[in-house]
Write a protein that holds these residues in place. Structure first.
Motif, short mmCIF file in Angstrom:
data_model
loop_
_atom_site.label_atom_id
_atom_site.label_comp_id
_atom_site.label_asym_id
_atom_site.label_seq_id
_atom_site.Cartn_x
_atom_site.Cartn_y
_atom_site.Cartn_z
N VAL A 64 -36.44 10.90 -14.39
CA VAL A 64 -35.47 10.87 -15.49
C VAL A 64 -35.79 9.74 -16.46
O VAL A 64 -35.82 9.93 -17.68
CB VAL A 64 -34.03 10.72 -14.94
N ILE A 65 -36.05 8.55 -15.91
CA ILE A 65 -36.39 7.41 -16.76
C ILE A 65 -37.72 7.64 -17.46
O ILE A 65 -37.87 7.34 -18.65
CB ILE A 65 -36.43 6.11 -15.92
N ALA A 66 -38.70 8.20 -16.75
CA ALA A 66 -39.99 8.49 -17.36
C ALA A 66 -39.84 9.48 -18.51
O ALA A 66 -40.46 9.31 -19.58
CB ALA A 66 -40.96 9.04 -16.31
N GLY A 67 -39.00 10.50 -18.32
CA GLY A 67 -38.77 11.46 -19.40
C GLY A 67 -38.12 10.82 -20.60
O GLY A 67 -38.47 11.11 -21.75
N ALA A 68 -37.15 9.91 -20.35
CA ALA A 68 -36.48 9.22 -21.45
C ALA A 68 -37.46 8.32 -22.20
O ALA A 68 -37.45 8.25 -23.44
CB ALA A 68 -35.31 8.40 -20.92
N LYS A 69 -38.35 7.64 -21.47
CA LYS A 69 -39.34 6.77 -22.11
C LYS A 69 -40.30 7.59 -22.95
O LYS A 69 -40.65 7.20 -24.08
CB LYS A 69 -40.10 5.96 -21.06
N ALA A 103 -47.34 22.37 -22.87
CA ALA A 103 -47.23 21.85 -21.51
C ALA A 103 -46.54 20.49 -21.51
O ALA A 103 -45.71 20.20 -20.64
CB ALA A 103 -48.63 21.74 -20.89
N GLU A 104 -46.86 19.65 -22.49
CA GLU A 104 -46.20 18.34 -22.60
C GLU A 104 -44.70 18.52 -22.88
O GLU A 104 -43.86 17.81 -22.31
CB GLU A 104 -46.84 17.52 -23.70
N ILE A 105 -44.39 19.46 -23.76
CA ILE A 105 -42.98 19.70 -24.09
C ILE A 105 -42.22 20.22 -22.88
O ILE A 105 -41.08 19.81 -22.62
CB ILE A 105 -42.88 20.71 -25.26
N LEU A 137 -45.62 20.04 -34.48
CA LEU A 137 -45.44 21.24 -33.66
C LEU A 137 -44.52 20.96 -32.49
O LEU A 137 -43.60 21.75 -32.20
CB LEU A 137 -46.80 21.74 -33.16
N GLN A 138 -44.73 19.85 -31.81
CA GLN A 138 -43.90 19.55 -30.65
C GLN A 138 -42.45 19.30 -31.06
O GLN A 138 -41.52 19.74 -30.37
CB GLN A 138 -44.48 18.36 -29.90
N ASN A 143 -36.84 21.31 -31.22
CA ASN A 143 -35.65 21.77 -31.94
C ASN A 143 -35.24 23.15 -31.50
O ASN A 143 -34.05 23.43 -31.28
CB ASN A 143 -35.93 21.75 -33.45
N LEU A 144 -36.21 24.05 -31.36
CA LEU A 144 -35.90 25.42 -30.96
C LEU A 144 -35.37 25.47 -29.52
O LEU A 144 -34.44 26.23 -29.22
CB LEU A 144 -37.15 26.30 -31.09
N LEU A 145 -35.94 24.65 -28.64
CA LEU A 145 -35.48 24.62 -27.26
C LEU A 145 -34.05 24.10 -27.15
O LEU A 145 -33.23 24.64 -26.39
CB LEU A 145 -36.42 23.76 -26.41
#
Length: 244
Positions: A64-69, A103-105, A137-138, A143-145
């Motif tokens: 969770v913290i890694a995703g926020a960073k 994949a990153e998104i 692009l990302q 935004n769409l997600l």
């Protein structure tokens, strides 16, 4: 807050006079600059939090913290890109790997989705590179997600599909489709979906995401299309030019 990089004389002239364009440009750059400062504060707080022994003892919080960073790092990149555009700098043409970007998104957004929302990514084999900015692009797909997520308050399923456009296309293009099975749109809403600041939400930051995605698509030489059925969901197709 005083910013020495913004000088008083850029605001000369009436609102609709020759100085108005520069005024708006510098105002935008100033707002984005301040957002960058706030992002740095939030990043610093996350770094301190990650070093806290009680957090380190809870492995489930690590992702969770890694995703926020990661999200804050991407936000910082967007800030730098926006300020660069405000300076009227012209970047070289960039070609982007769609599969790697998506994949990153996918990794980034999973932590922002509730447990009752499923997500699937499907990328066609041997896709050509697309002519667009990678961060742009990302941000468009994000935004769409988030729009798809917000359209499913009781949960549902989101799919991201990337593949070559249909054979009828005049040029080599790649389609990126984001589909949900949420509440869908009325025909009246679809007509206004790309209008700046049009929103059906009573709160939040609605009315900005889709116009930004459309601007990105057109700036990259592509297009965007929406298909939606009330009560059955929405599919947004982002079509971008491929490298020849």
């Amino acid at each position: 807050m005083f910013r020495p990089d913004i000088k008083e004389d850029v605001f000369d002239g009436p609102p609709d006079g020759p100085g108005s364009g520069m005024s708006v440009q510098m105002s935008t750059a100033g707002i984005v600059h301040d957002l960058g400062n706030l992002i740095q504060v939030a990043s610093s707080a996350l770094n301190h939090l990650a070093r806290d022994p009680s957090i380190q003892a809870a492995p489930a919080l690590g992702p969770v913290i890694a995703g926020a960073k990661t999200a804050l790092e991407r936000a910082g990149g967007l800030v730098r890109q926006t300020i660069s555009l405000a300076r009227e700098s012209h970047a070289e043409i960039e070609y982007t790997n769609v599969g790697a970007c998506l994949a990153e998104i996918e990794t980034l957004v999973r932590s922002a989705l509730d447990a009752n929302i499923g997500l699937e990514l499907r990328v066609g084999s041997d896709l050509p590179l697309v002519r667009c900015d990678r961060f742009g692009l990302q941000n468009a797909v994000l935004n769409l997600l988030f729009n798809a997520r917000d359209a499913m308050p009781d949960g549902g399923f989101i799919s991201i599909d990337a593949g070559l456009a249909s054979a009828n296309s005049a040029a080599s293009q790649v389609d990126i489709r984001v589909a949900d099975n949420g509440i869908g749109m009325t025909s009246e809403t679809m007509v206004c979906a790309f209008d700046p600041f049009f929103t059906t939400r009573s709160e939040g930051l609605g009315g900005v995401g889709l116009p930004m995605v459309k601007h990105f698509a057109e700036q990259s030489g592509g297009s965007i299309d929406i298909q939606s059925t009330l009560g059955a969901g929405t599919t947004v197709t982002l079509r971008l030019p491929a490298m020849r």
